[in-house]
Design a protein around this motif. Structure first.
Motif, PDB file in Angstrom:
ATOM      1  N   VAL A   7      39.301  42.690  31.177  1.00  0.00           N
ATOM      2  CA  VAL A   7      38.917  43.798  30.468  1.00  0.00           C
ATOM      3  C   VAL A   7      37.856  44.568  31.110  1.00  0.00           C
ATOM      4  N   TRP A   8      37.041  43.947  31.981  1.00  0.00           N
ATOM      5  CA  TRP A   8      35.919  44.721  32.777  1.00  0.00           C
ATOM      6  C   TRP A   8      36.859  45.553  33.993  1.00  0.00           C
ATOM      7  N   GLY A   9      37.589  44.779  34.485  1.00  0.00           N
ATOM      8  CA  GLY A   9      38.480  45.311  35.590  1.00  0.00           C
ATOM      9  C   GLY A   9      39.079  46.390  35.017  1.00  0.00           C
ATOM     10  N   TRP A  10      39.906  46.659  34.133  1.00  0.00           N
ATOM     11  CA  TRP A  10      40.595  47.682  33.383  1.00  0.00           C
ATOM     12  C   TRP A  10      39.597  48.984  33.305  1.00  0.00           C
ATOM     13  N   LEU A  11      38.537  48.438  32.438  1.00  0.00           N
ATOM     14  CA  LEU A  11      37.416  49.535  32.137  1.00  0.00           C
ATOM     15  C   LEU A  11      36.836  50.469  33.413  1.00  0.00           C
ATOM     16  N   ALA A  12      36.828  49.653  34.666  1.00  0.00           N
ATOM     17  CA  ALA A  12      36.477  50.322  35.825  1.00  0.00           C
ATOM     18  C   ALA A  12      37.681  51.415  36.337  1.00  0.00           C
ATOM     19  N   ALA A  13      38.953  50.688  36.255  1.00  0.00           N
ATOM     20  CA  ALA A  13      40.113  51.543  36.610  1.00  0.00           C
ATOM     21  C   ALA A  13      39.965  52.807  35.556  1.00  0.00           C
ATOM     22  N   VAL A  14      39.902  52.617  34.654  1.00  0.00           N
ATOM     23  CA  VAL A  14      40.071  53.859  33.481  1.00  0.00           C
ATOM     24  C   VAL A  14      38.891  54.885  33.630  1.00  0.00           C
ATOM     25  N   VAL A  15      37.692  54.261  34.157  1.00  0.00           N
ATOM     26  CA  VAL A  15      36.609  55.257  34.465  1.00  0.00           C
ATOM     27  C   VAL A  15      36.886  56.200  35.467  1.00  0.00           C
ATOM     28  N   PRO A  44      35.707  49.946  40.474  1.00  0.00           N
ATOM     29  CA  PRO A  44      36.927  48.872  40.345  1.00  0.00           C
ATOM     30  C   PRO A  44      36.802  47.967  41.410  1.00  0.00           C
ATOM     31  N   GLY A  45      36.303  48.196  42.987  1.00  0.00           N
ATOM     32  CA  GLY A  45      36.089  47.325  43.756  1.00  0.00           C
ATOM     33  C   GLY A  45      35.014  46.099  43.407  1.00  0.00           C
ATOM     34  N   ALA A  46      34.055  46.543  42.717  1.00  0.00           N
ATOM     35  CA  ALA A  46      32.983  45.790  42.210  1.00  0.00           C
ATOM     36  C   ALA A  46      33.518  44.872  41.029  1.00  0.00           C
ATOM     37  N   ALA A  47      34.298  45.209  40.329  1.00  0.00           N
ATOM     38  CA  ALA A  47      35.141  44.813  39.101  1.00  0.00           C
ATOM     39  C   ALA A  47      35.901  43.772  39.653  1.00  0.00           C
ATOM     40  N   ALA A  48      36.719  44.129  40.828  1.00  0.00           N
ATOM     41  CA  ALA A  48      37.624  43.275  41.211  1.00  0.00           C
ATOM     42  C   ALA A  48      36.994  42.057  42.062  1.00  0.00           C
ATOM     43  N   TYR A  75      40.137  45.715  48.478  1.00  0.00           N
ATOM     44  CA  TYR A  75      40.471  46.229  49.755  1.00  0.00           C
ATOM     45  C   TYR A  75      40.932  47.620  49.430  1.00  0.00           C
ATOM     46  N   ILE A  76      41.500  47.889  48.523  1.00  0.00           N
ATOM     47  CA  ILE A  76      42.140  49.460  48.222  1.00  0.00           C
ATOM     48  C   ILE A  76      40.964  50.336  47.748  1.00  0.00           C
ATOM     49  N   SER A  77      39.966  49.738  46.840  1.00  0.00           N
ATOM     50  CA  SER A  77      38.539  50.509  46.426  1.00  0.00           C
ATOM     51  C   SER A  77      37.924  50.674  47.668  1.00  0.00           C
ATOM     52  N   LEU A  78      37.466  49.823  48.503  1.00  0.00           N
ATOM     53  CA  LEU A  78      36.783  50.236  49.552  1.00  0.00           C
ATOM     54  C   LEU A  78      37.323  51.156  50.531  1.00  0.00           C
ATOM     55  N   LEU A  79      38.792  50.885  50.849  1.00  0.00           N
ATOM     56  CA  LEU A  79      39.247  51.817  51.694  1.00  0.00           C
ATOM     57  C   LEU A  79      39.357  53.144  51.245  1.00  0.00           C
ATOM     58  N   SER A  80      39.712  53.275  49.707  1.00  0.00           N
ATOM     59  CA  SER A  80      39.753  54.783  49.391  1.00  0.00           C
ATOM     60  C   SER A  80      38.292  55.304  49.271  1.00  0.00           C
ATOM     61  N   TRP A  81      37.376  54.594  49.103  1.00  0.00           N
ATOM     62  CA  TRP A  81      35.922  55.042  48.936  1.00  0.00           C
ATOM     63  C   TRP A  81      35.580  55.742  50.736  1.00  0.00           C
TER      64      TRP A  81
END
Length: 500
Positions: A7-15, A44-48, A75-81
């Motif tokens: 749930v926390w992972g999806w909340l971060a993605a929704v944000v 999302p990276g922190a949640a993942a 990986y994707i969150s840090l790279l995108s950032w």
């Protein structure tokens, strides 16, 4: 507890999706919001990362979050950032400034969903969503003719790839009566398929994988993608062109015969030769990077062809980090050294060959039964030989440099081994290449290396000249994908005046 991490992972993605939607819906939102949006990408990276540490495998409905999925989220969150942090300054002043960030976030989010799907239909949908994002990013410069042309070409070939995956998904689901990915690819359900059905599905999956990877004969769109801004190129080469390895990894139980692997190997082998050749003859640095991606994706697909699907996914991740760094640093390129190092050392090329051969042989003998080990040994030996030759340029500190190179090689092998153990969980390959197949693949690469060495030493021969011109032609974009400098500069001048 596991569901809580889900749930926390999806909340971060929704944000982050909501934050990117604001940039799309309100194109005049203050620029400081762009900075806020970029920093939100770390959520999302922190949640993942938290899910990776504390949750393990979580399966809810059509979603499956395992160790690989959590790691992909990090990986994707840090790279995108990192890429969007670079884009804050690089794209400043562009007419579609805020839209770039919105689409970059959407594309990264859609790519991450591909790792999390546990349903065949979801996999088919997620395969196409990042490709749509890439086409939209390419076409944002709609007042520029080459960008519009390249976006249309990308949409056409990506549509073929998406259609191929959709056909395989519908066919496999209807034939097995299962829509869950793991169940449909189980041994008992795959036994219901005829040999011709498997062969057809293999062909469609190979087609779907080689198109976004820019492999021959679909490499033209990749060569022409140099029209995209550098941040878009970084996202493209770091996480989208290498998605073919992920697709083949997910569907690896379908590839149980040598025929499909042999076909994939030949396509990838020719793509490696063409991509490497183009990177050698073109002087434009960005086009060199694009051509090297074509060759690197060929190596990744060769690993798949040799049954080393885990190694291919490791290649996918490490190549993404490496190539994104190269694109973001392309503004400060160091001139290539050339061949001077070999000549200064007075015959040091012989020592290079000996060092490379010894290191490659030691690597292969350490685990000769591992899939694609012979290919990895050849590549490692060749890299060591080149590195030793380059170290000849340094009269002092040469041995210290060699120690550093050896230490980095040891560290990279340790990282590779750990990633192999991790990504091996997600693959279920039932293909083990025969010794003959693997040795033939190795001999082809060795023969190609010898041929390239001979051509490099006979640059004035008719064969070398014809090959040179052919490679230059293969690397050149079509006329519609280019524009003369006066028109190109005039469009920028007009846009700059509009902002004053």
């Amino acid at each position: 507890m596991e569901l809580e991490w889900f749930v926390w992972g999806w909340l971060a993605a929704v944000v982050i999706v909501f934050a990117s939607a604001i940039l799309w819906l309100f194109p005049r939102v203050p620029e400081r919001y762009v900075h806020v949006h970029v920093w939100l990408l770390l959520l999302p990276g922190a949640a993942a990362l938290s899910g990776w540490i504390g949750a393990g495998a979580v399966e809810v409905g059509i979603w499956r979050f395992d160790t690989v999925t959590w790691l992909a989220g990090v990986y994707i969150s840090l790279l995108s950032w990192a890429i969007q942090r670079f884009a804050i300054r690089y794209l400043h002043g562009d007419r579609a400034y805020r839209l770039y960030f919105s689409l970059l976030t959407w594309t990264a989010f859609a790519a991450s969903l591909t790792w999390a799907g546990g349903d065949l239909r979801l996999t088919a949908i997620c395969w196409g969503l990042p490709l749509i994002g890439l086409v939209a990013l390419t076409g944002l410069k709609k007042e520029w003719g080459p960008a519009r042309f390249v976006a249309r070409q990308m949409a056409a070939v990506f549509g073929v790839s998406w259609l191929a995956v959709a056909v395989v998904v519908v066919w496999l689901g209807a034939a097995t009566g299962e829509w869950r990915l793991a169940s449909a690819l189980s041994v008992e359900h795959l036994a219901r398929l005829g040999a011709w059905e498997k062969a057809a599905m293999n062909g469609l999956l190979i087609l779907a994988a080689i198109i976004p990877a820019g492999q021959w004969p679909f490499h033209r769109w990749l060569m022409e993608s140099a029209v995209t801004p550098t941040p878009v190129s970084a996202v493209m080469h770091a996480g989208l062109v290498n998605a073919g390895g992920l697709l083949l990894w997910r569907f690896s139980p379908l590839f149980s015969g040598t025929e499909a692997h042999a076909a994939l190997f030949m396509i990838a082998f020719f793509s490696i030769l063409i991509g490497t050749g183009i990177s050698f003859v073109h002087v434009d640095y960005k086009r060199q990077l694009v051509a090297s991606t074509m060759a690197q994706m060929g190596v990744m697909l060769v690993q798949c062809a040799l049954g080393a699907y885990g190694a291919a996914v490791v290649h996918l991740v490490l190549h993404g980090l490496f190539k994104a760094t190269l694109f973001l640093q392309s503004g400060s390129v160091v001139p290539r050294v050339g061949r001077a190092g070999y000549r200064k050392a007075g015959g040091s090329w012989r020592g290079s060959m000996v060092v490379g051969a010894m290191l490659g042989a030691a690597f292969w003998f350490a685990a000769p039964g591992e899939p694609a080990r012979l290919l990895s040994a050849l590549l490692l030996g060749a890299s060591a030989a080149v590195a030793w030759g380059r170290l000849a340029d340094f009269r002092e500190g040469r041995w210290l440099g060699f120690v550093v190179v050896a230490a980095l090689a040891f560290i990279s092998e340790t990282v590779r081994h750990e990633f192999m153990a991790l990504f091996g969980e997600g693959g279920a390959s039932v293909f083990v290449p025969t010794a003959l197949f693997e040795w033939m693949a190795g001999m082809l690469f060795a023969a190609a290396a010898l041929a390239v060495s001979w051509i490099a030493n006979e640059r004035t021969s008719a064969l070398a000249i014809r090959l040179y011109m052919r490679l230059v032609h293969l690397g050149e974009p079509r006329l519609a994908a280019m524009e003369t400098h006066p028109h190109y500069l005039a469009s920028y001048m007009k846009e700059g005046m509009a902002h004053e």
